[in-house]
Design a protein around this motif. Structure first.
Motif, PDB file in Angstrom:
ATOM      1  N   HIS A 169      31.035  58.701 -45.031  1.00 10.96           N
ATOM      2  CA  HIS A 169      30.738  57.396 -45.596  1.00 10.96           C
ATOM      3  C   HIS A 169      31.931  56.484 -45.433  1.00 10.96           C
ATOM      4  O   HIS A 169      32.051  55.485 -45.968  1.00 10.96           O
ATOM      5  N   SER A 212      25.150  51.824 -50.267  1.00 15.92           N
ATOM      6  CA  SER A 212      25.992  53.005 -50.406  1.00 15.92           C
ATOM      7  C   SER A 212      27.389  52.592 -50.854  1.00 15.92           C
ATOM      8  O   SER A 212      27.913  51.580 -50.403  1.00 15.92           O
ATOM      9  N   GLU A 213      27.972  53.364 -51.765  1.00 15.49           N
ATOM     10  CA  GLU A 213      29.334  53.127 -52.242  1.00 15.49           C
ATOM     11  C   GLU A 213      30.119  54.421 -52.152  1.00 15.49           C
ATOM     12  O   GLU A 213      29.578  55.502 -52.385  1.00 15.49           O
ATOM     13  N   PHE A 214      31.396  54.294 -51.843  1.00 19.01           N
ATOM     14  CA  PHE A 214      32.283  55.449 -51.789  1.00 19.01           C
ATOM     15  C   PHE A 214      33.623  54.999 -52.326  1.00 19.01           C
ATOM     16  O   PHE A 214      34.157  53.982 -51.891  1.00 19.01           O
ATOM     17  N   PRO A 250      35.437  61.917 -44.850  1.00 21.02           N
ATOM     18  CA  PRO A 250      34.099  61.571 -45.361  1.00 21.02           C
ATOM     19  C   PRO A 250      33.280  60.809 -44.322  1.00 21.02           C
ATOM     20  O   PRO A 250      33.827  59.964 -43.603  1.00 21.02           O
ATOM     21  N   LYS A 298      24.487  56.417 -53.407  1.00 15.81           N
ATOM     22  CA  LYS A 298      23.612  55.819 -52.399  1.00 15.81           C
ATOM     23  C   LYS A 298      22.227  55.664 -52.994  1.00 15.81           C
ATOM     24  O   LYS A 298      21.685  56.599 -53.578  1.00 15.81           O
ATOM     25  N   HIS A 317      30.585  59.076 -54.782  1.00 14.49           N
ATOM     26  CA  HIS A 317      29.696  58.517 -53.772  1.00 14.49           C
ATOM     27  C   HIS A 317      28.370  58.211 -54.444  1.00 14.49           C
ATOM     28  O   HIS A 317      27.856  59.018 -55.214  1.00 14.49           O
TER      29      HIS A 317
END
Length: 120
Positions: A120, A99-101, A118, A89, A87
């Motif tokens: 996210h 944000s990346e997940f 999660p 952010k 993750h």
């Protein structure tokens, strides 16, 4: 754009970073990353650069990188060894954030294995 917060979790060699940047007396301090080769400096910078590019694409029509494109693509290879996700952010001044997940499993497998969903 001013970097306000950096969150990286299970990203490359980085286990967890959650750092807020503050200006004192309206003076913005530069960010300097120092560490050994392979410690995650370039990965952190790539998250910051992608966020700035995404922010510019939202604000301006004429940008260096075509809208919807990024500086550096990421994959499940960025997940820290032995972990099931990463993750990242980045928060910039104002209310903009990126944000990346990335999961190493399907969402169903992830939820069954780790017993949570999660946010996210």
């Amino acid at each position: 754009m001013i970097l306000k917060k950096l969150i990286l979790e299970n990203t490359g060699p980085i286990h967890n970073i959650n750092h807020s940047f503050e200006a004192k007396d309206n003076v913005i301090k530069p960010l300097v990353l120092v560490g050994r080769n392979g410690s995650g400096k370039s990965i952190a910078i790539s998250f910051i650069i992608n966020s700035i590019i995404a922010g510019k694409q939202v604000i301006f029509d004429d940008v260096e990188v075509e809208k919807g494109k990024v500086y550096k693509l990421r994959s499940s290879n960025y997940i820290r060894n032995g972990e099931d996700f990463y993750h990242g952010k980045i928060e910039l001044l104002g209310s903009f954030y990126c944000s990346e997940f990335q999961l190493n499993l399907t969402r169903k497998e992830f939820e069954e294995k780790l017993k949570y969903t999660p946010l996210h």
